[in-house]
Write a protein that holds these residues in place. Structure first.
Motif, short mmCIF file in Angstrom:
data_model
loop_
_atom_site.label_atom_id
_atom_site.label_comp_id
_atom_site.label_asym_id
_atom_site.label_seq_id
_atom_site.Cartn_x
_atom_site.Cartn_y
_atom_site.Cartn_z
N LEU A 19 45.65 45.57 40.88
CA LEU A 19 44.37 45.42 41.57
C LEU A 19 44.35 44.23 42.54
N VAL A 20 44.96 43.12 42.16
CA VAL A 20 44.95 41.95 43.05
C VAL A 20 46.15 41.93 43.99
N SER A 43 36.44 37.00 38.65
CA SER A 43 35.51 38.07 39.01
C SER A 43 34.92 37.85 40.40
N PHE A 46 37.96 38.03 43.07
CA PHE A 46 38.57 39.36 43.13
C PHE A 46 37.60 40.40 42.58
N PRO A 47 36.63 40.83 43.38
CA PRO A 47 35.64 41.79 42.90
C PRO A 47 36.26 43.07 42.35
N GLU A 48 37.45 43.40 42.82
CA GLU A 48 38.13 44.60 42.33
C GLU A 48 38.48 44.49 40.84
N LEU A 49 38.47 43.29 40.28
CA LEU A 49 38.75 43.10 38.85
C LEU A 49 37.51 43.28 37.97
N GLN A 50 36.32 43.32 38.56
CA GLN A 50 35.09 43.29 37.77
C GLN A 50 35.01 44.40 36.73
N GLY A 51 35.48 45.59 37.05
CA GLY A 51 35.43 46.67 36.08
C GLY A 51 36.44 46.54 34.96
#
Length: 86
Positions: A19-20, A43, A46-51
């Motif tokens: 993801l990152v 979080s 890297f908003p893509e890690l939020q889930g």
């Protein structure tokens, strides 16, 4: 007097790494930062890690830690997402 900060590297594995787009990321932490604060910074940065983050564990110096664990400026951190095998 200013708060001291430290730069720390967080190793990324499996889905977090994908993801990152990197096997590690660098964060700047204030003195007295906790593992929970590391997760918040990840979080936000890297908003893509939020889930994925709610299912992840943070390891500090090769041991899983709770959110209130204080992070030493020389600690080794790793974000460990759930894995599957077969």
């Amino acid at each position: 007097m200013t708060d001291s900060q430290s730069t720390i590297e967080v190793a990324m594995f499996a889905a977090a790494q994908a993801l990152v787009g990197s096997d590690s990321v660098t964060l700047t932490l204030p003195a007295g930062a906790t593992a929970g604060e590391v997760l918040v910074q990840l979080s936000e940065r890297f908003p893509e890690l939020q889930g994925l983050l709610p299912a992840c564990r943070l390891a500090v110096d090769l041991q899983y830690v709770a959110a209130d664990h204080l992070i030493s400026p020389v600690a080794q951190l790793a974000l460990i997402p759930p894995v599957s095998g077969g």
